[in-house]
Design a protein around this motif. Sequence first.
Motif, PDB file in Angstrom:
ATOM      1  N   ASP C  50       0.849  -1.189   0.000  1.00  0.00           N
ATOM      2  CA  ASP C  50       0.000   0.000   0.000  1.00  0.00           C
ATOM      3  C   ASP C  50       0.881   1.234   0.000  1.00  0.00           C
ATOM      4  OD1 ASP C  50      -2.438  -1.338   0.133  1.00  0.00           O
ATOM      5  OD2 ASP C  50      -2.176  -1.650   2.282  1.00  0.00           O
ATOM      6  N   ILE C  51       0.465   2.228  -0.732  1.00  0.00           N
ATOM      7  CA  ILE C  51       1.200   3.488  -0.718  1.00  0.00           C
ATOM      8  C   ILE C  51       0.204   4.563  -0.301  1.00  0.00           C
ATOM      9  CG2 ILE C  51       2.582   5.088  -2.063  1.00  0.00           C
ATOM     10  CD1 ILE C  51       2.957   2.593  -4.010  1.00  0.00           C
ATOM     11  N   ARG C  52       0.617   5.299   0.729  1.00  0.00           N
ATOM     12  CA  ARG C  52      -0.319   6.289   1.279  1.00  0.00           C
ATOM     13  C   ARG C  52      -0.093   7.655   0.668  1.00  0.00           C
ATOM     14  NH1 ARG C  52      -0.779   2.494   5.278  1.00  0.00           N
ATOM     15  NH2 ARG C  52       1.352   2.464   6.006  1.00  0.00           N
ATOM     16  N   ARG C  53      -1.129   8.474   0.796  1.00  0.00           N
ATOM     17  CA  ARG C  53      -1.046   9.797   0.190  1.00  0.00           C
ATOM     18  C   ARG C  53       0.113  10.598   0.787  1.00  0.00           C
ATOM     19  NH1 ARG C  53      -3.991  12.120  -3.245  1.00  0.00           N
ATOM     20  NH2 ARG C  53      -5.838  10.847  -2.963  1.00  0.00           N
ATOM     21  N   GLY C  54       0.852  11.237  -0.091  1.00  0.00           N
ATOM     22  CA  GLY C  54       1.947  12.086   0.349  1.00  0.00           C
ATOM     23  C   GLY C  54       3.200  11.313   0.699  1.00  0.00           C
ATOM     24  N   GLU C  55       3.125  10.000   0.591  1.00  0.00           N
ATOM     25  CA  GLU C  55       4.261   9.191   0.976  1.00  0.00           C
ATOM     26  C   GLU C  55       5.212   9.025  -0.207  1.00  0.00           C
ATOM     27  OE1 GLU C  55       4.937   4.863   3.046  1.00  0.00           O
ATOM     28  OE2 GLU C  55       3.408   5.021   1.513  1.00  0.00           O
ATOM     29  N   MET C  56       6.502   8.832   0.137  1.00  0.00           N
ATOM     30  CA  MET C  56       7.443   8.512  -0.920  1.00  0.00           C
ATOM     31  C   MET C  56       7.984   7.118  -0.687  1.00  0.00           C
ATOM     32  SD  MET C  56      10.665  10.389  -2.448  1.00  0.00           S
ATOM     33  CE  MET C  56      11.856   9.495  -3.399  1.00  0.00           C
ATOM     34  N   ILE C 185       0.008  11.538  -8.404  1.00  0.00           N
ATOM     35  CA  ILE C 185       0.897  10.396  -8.245  1.00  0.00           C
ATOM     36  C   ILE C 185       2.056  10.565  -9.204  1.00  0.00           C
ATOM     37  CG2 ILE C 185       1.063   7.893  -8.387  1.00  0.00           C
ATOM     38  CD1 ILE C 185      -2.024   7.871  -8.119  1.00  0.00           C
ATOM     39  N   TRP C 186       3.239  10.364  -8.655  1.00  0.00           N
ATOM     40  CA  TRP C 186       4.423  10.639  -9.459  1.00  0.00           C
ATOM     41  C   TRP C 186       5.303   9.394  -9.464  1.00  0.00           C
ATOM     42  CZ3 TRP C 186       8.497  14.965  -8.070  1.00  0.00           C
ATOM     43  CH2 TRP C 186       9.153  15.367  -9.253  1.00  0.00           C
ATOM     44  N   LYS C 216       3.129  15.245  -3.060  1.00  0.00           N
ATOM     45  CA  LYS C 216       2.711  14.220  -4.013  1.00  0.00           C
ATOM     46  C   LYS C 216       2.983  12.847  -3.460  1.00  0.00           C
ATOM     47  CE  LYS C 216       3.406  16.921  -8.144  1.00  0.00           C
ATOM     48  NZ  LYS C 216       2.063  17.505  -8.000  1.00  0.00           N
ATOM     49  N   THR C 217       2.222  11.889  -3.949  1.00  0.00           N
ATOM     50  CA  THR C 217       2.518  10.493  -3.657  1.00  0.00           C
ATOM     51  C   THR C 217       3.554  10.045  -4.680  1.00  0.00           C
ATOM     52  OG1 THR C 217       0.222  10.275  -3.031  1.00  0.00           O
ATOM     53  CG2 THR C 217       1.478   8.232  -3.363  1.00  0.00           C
ATOM     54  N   ILE C 218       4.659   9.519  -4.177  1.00  0.00           N
ATOM     55  CA  ILE C 218       5.767   9.262  -5.095  1.00  0.00           C
ATOM     56  C   ILE C 218       6.201   7.806  -5.025  1.00  0.00           C
ATOM     57  CG2 ILE C 218       8.146   9.845  -5.663  1.00  0.00           C
ATOM     58  CD1 ILE C 218       7.614  12.582  -4.367  1.00  0.00           C
TER      59      ILE C 218
END
Lengths: 650, 313, 340
Positions: C50-56, C185-186, C216-218
Amino acid sequence: MMTATLPPPPLRLDQKRIALAFLLAALVLVIFRPALPAGLIRLPEGLILPFADWINATFAFARDELGLMTVTRAFSDMVEACLDVTANLLYGKSRWPYVGPIPWAVIAATAGMAGYALGGARLALLAGGTFVWIAVMGQWKWAMETLSVIVVAVPFSVVFGLLMGTLAWRSRLAERILNPILNIAQSLPHFAYMIPVVVFIGVGPKAGAIVTIIFSVPPMIRMTLLGLRGVSPEIIESGKMSGTTRLQLMTRVRLPAARTEILIGVNQVIMQSLAMVVLASFIGMPGLGQKLLQLLQALKIGLSVEIGITIVLLAIVLDRMSKAWAVKQPEHATGPWLYRHRLLLIWLGLVALGFVLAWVHPYFSEVGRKQALSMAEPVDAAVGVLIEMISPVTDWLRWFLITWVLIPLRDAFLWLPTTAVLLALAGIGWRVGGLRSALVCLAFALPIALSGWWDRAMITVYTVFVSVALALILGVPLGLLGAVNEARSRRFLLVCDTFQTFPSFIYLIPVIMLFGVNDVAVIAAVVVFATVPIVRYTIEGLRGIPPEIVESAQMSGASPMQLLRHVKLPLAVPTLVVGANQSIMFSLFMVIIAAFIGTQDLGQEMQRALSSTDVGKGLVLGFAVAFMGLLADHLLLKWAHGRGVALRSS
Amino acid sequence: MQKLTGLLLGAATLALAAPVLAEDSSDPIIIPTHNWSSQIVMSNVVGQMFEGMGNSVEYVSTDSQAVYEAIRLGDATLELEVWEGAFGKSFNAALEKGGIEDVATHQAITREDWWYPMWTKEACPGLPDWQALNDCAAKFATPETGEKGRFLGGPVDWLKHDAEKVDALGMNFTVVNAGSAAALWAEIAAAEKDKTPIVVFNWTPNFAEAVWPGEFVNFPAWEAGCDTDPAKGPIPDKTFDCGNPANGYLKIAAWDGMKDKWPKAYAALQKVNFTNAQIAEMAKLVDVDGMEPEDAAAEWMQANEAVWKPWTE
Amino acid sequence: MTASEVVISCRNVWKVFGDYPDRLRLTPDTTMDELRATSHIAAVRNVSLDIRRGEMLVVMGLSGSGKSTLVRCLARLLDITSGTVEVEGRDIGKLTEPQLIELRRKKMGMVFQSFGLLPHRTALENVAFPLEMRGQDRASRIARAREVLELVGLKGREGYFPRELSGGQQQRVGIARSLAVEPDIWFLDEPFSALDPLIRREMQDEFLRLKGMLAKTIVFITHDFDEALRLADRIAIMKDGAVEQIDTPDRIVMAPATPYVAKFTESIDRARVIHAGALALPVDGRPVEGDPLPAGETLHALARRIVGDSRVLIPLSTQGRISGLLDRKAALDLLLGPAT
């Protein structure tokens, strides 16, 4: 011979044995020929298949039942509408838009400017100079007739090539279907294309344009496919991530990214078009080709050399310009508007100047026949003197070759039993590439036997055989001579280029003058053409040898002769074989054209089929020629490839 | 609606008045040219005549057999030299299919057959009889034909059936086709140097008669059907067992749409008529004097205004 | 916007290459050897994350470990063989082509290893390309492209063609292009690995600057561990298509989940990675003396102060509050190696 110095290429023993068995069987058939039943010497009548009738029936069905005629006529009308416009602009044919002809000074200036924009001052001089030459030699109208067709045919070919290349790229199935068709299409003699066009389109410039389009499409398809395949996956992914639809991805990412390959395709289309447009004079295409054909029929060497030079110059200009365009990379522009658009402004200025000159003096609009320069008379005189001088030699040569070489060889080729030839081919195929190659050889050779044109085909084979043998004897030493140093090889290659772009039927004139109507003349014409690739590939093969190998041999104390015999030639052999292969292809094309001297082979029948617009016969003959070429191509390239691999691994 | 009726009426009147008022279409008249000089020059003469009448003309180089199909379809407009011997068959076939018409017949009488220059007679005194020729076949042998004599035929697209003739009459000759008419002249010129016997395909009217005096070989006389019916001619089971017609016609053919599209040009074409001498003269201007066909045509017209001027009126 | 909102969620994602990948029955236990027996190759094996918002998230692994394939599955540049990928709650495997294009036009940006610039367009036109694709008018897309190019420091080079720019500059164009549509999303696929080490460093700094400016979510792919540690909130380590461990840099270094990860982290200068906070002991009523050290700094950054400090337990602070105590001896062991 020279192969003795190398370890034999790795071959499975059984492959060798099977090949030997086939060859022995062929030998037995040859030895016991007098005792053979007729059915083994030539295939019995019952086995000859009426391919021509089948093709004619198919064409008749397509034309009458499927209404293909309406389609082709509609297409040809479209092409004709385009041709009318270019014809009006370039040489003032009275068609819409009724503004032409553009004065030659304007076109020459435009060509020069385009040359400058693409490749600098030298190209500008070459391009502008070519058009000035055409004008002052009084060939303007003919050259423009030719160009007006090229200008129309090339875009059509490019668009078709792009579409079909894209199709082949998208669908594996389409590629699998297209690939063999392209292989055959690229080895069909030019005339085979003309007959169906005469049936469906008729004669004249539009037929010339259409046959040119058909003939020049294959390389475009190939290059499009290659280009699309070669686009870096990241560029495509970046396009997708930019949110492109499929169409946007194709038109704005893939095709532009494949720009270089596509433009090389355009270059090839242009060169093919030029070659075809000259030959299309046989179906009523006006212009340089038609003039040349008339001169050939009148055996006027001087004028035809002038036209030949024009065609070569045009070919070089178009080739250089389109290559420069392909290689040219975009550059950012800086500076004020005037500076950034300086080329455009200079061009506009020159065009205006051209119109003014044309208005001031008609010489700059059109050079009349009386004002034109010509070097035909001295050339004619010189050639006449030359022929007079060497005629004792040529007479003897003609007698010697015909009596002692050509006639016995031709009779030998015709004497061979068909079955023995087929078996021998299968054996050679097996030796070179195993079962698969053996089958490929049979698949190419058997239809020729079944078509009923075996004897004619054997005469073609004999002509090509003799020509390529002579070309090797002449070409390899020339190549050795040319490969001595860099500067000389460049000069030799330039000569090769010129000989190759010279319209093939110019060569027919001097050989008829020298040898008359017989096989010696035919072979002389073919040899001129067939020697070019041999010289080229000998030079390239020798120059391509890694210097360390040469140096190590020199350090081993090899003399120049030893170096050549034991090191350079063996290493150059695979390249040389590729040259021989191309030489065979060139010979096949030239043999067919040499029907205009008078031959007894497939070419003569092809000419007859063209006269009687017999599509079936024409195509059967065309396929026979193509199959011979493809067969030689398969064997030689397979062998050269294996040889090259063996050399590299050792 | 009224406008449309008006237009239609106008068109109808025009159509009715056509025979009297019609002007030639501004589309170019397409004249085909072939691979022998007299035809090219004659085409240019008639073409320049049409141009003088205000028509536009284009020349296309076409195959001399395929041209009848092209005329039928309107791709080419007319043909000025329909030789009975060479093209009678193709022309008749096209006539049957329709679309082409027989416009006029030249005064010139044509003959195309095996021919030899006079010096040949010294080597083979029985000439012009064909059997005498056959008896001295060995005199005509060349390296490539071996024992047999060589007959140098015209380009294959002239479809001369020489090989069939050799077969039907059982002659001891091999037919070698020259690729062009010029190759024929080159061979005759070469033979002239040491007076080698030579037998080639030739025809009249032609400039060659003036340069090299000669005679046609006398074959069994032509009778209609000799080329299709084995029963005709001396050999019962062979076709082509005869010579070509000794006084063949030379016709003018045209697309059947020409009279409506270019009525004036058509009317002039009906009057066009050349004699043997005129045709040989045209060929000579190119083949002997080495002029370009366009220039030869212009020169001929200047010298013979009295001949062609009346046709245009 | 909550910090815990999951933006990208993968469940049991497989990507298998071969003749008939659809016919395979894939279970979590399927091994590489079984696949190889049917002449298939798994580039991504049963990945769930899982990738959370704003996480890199930095995905790293050696070349061939499947990291680039994984990110292409997340963007649906490749269709996965089995499993699901959800972006903002929508299963992207089920999106129609127009929906997918819409998603890419609005939500996603991607930067490529060898830049993926269109050779026939200027820097400006390359950056404007995604805007052009979504039908933005010329004036506004040119204006936006200029703005982004300026942001990445390429003002004045707008008219240059990719060929005329250095590698670092080309990648700046690539970055600008991926940012032009302001994606949430980047994706960055080894964006700096084709660059010289010096430029790479400079670009990483540039990247951190941009990252600080834009929330950004990266998802960042790299095979360079140092780069991963320098940039990541969390790291996923991949081997043979499977994720070996997904965790914060400190945890990866201090508690490797598998021997492979341990081996990977062996040669790392841990002090540069481990944050003081990662060693923090709970206060549990022990005395808190003197000024605290910031828990968010690496031990390396605090080294001078830790060495000079005399307290046994040094308090740590997070956002101005005492969050725990640092055992000075443990910290010195990590910094200088265990005492012999």
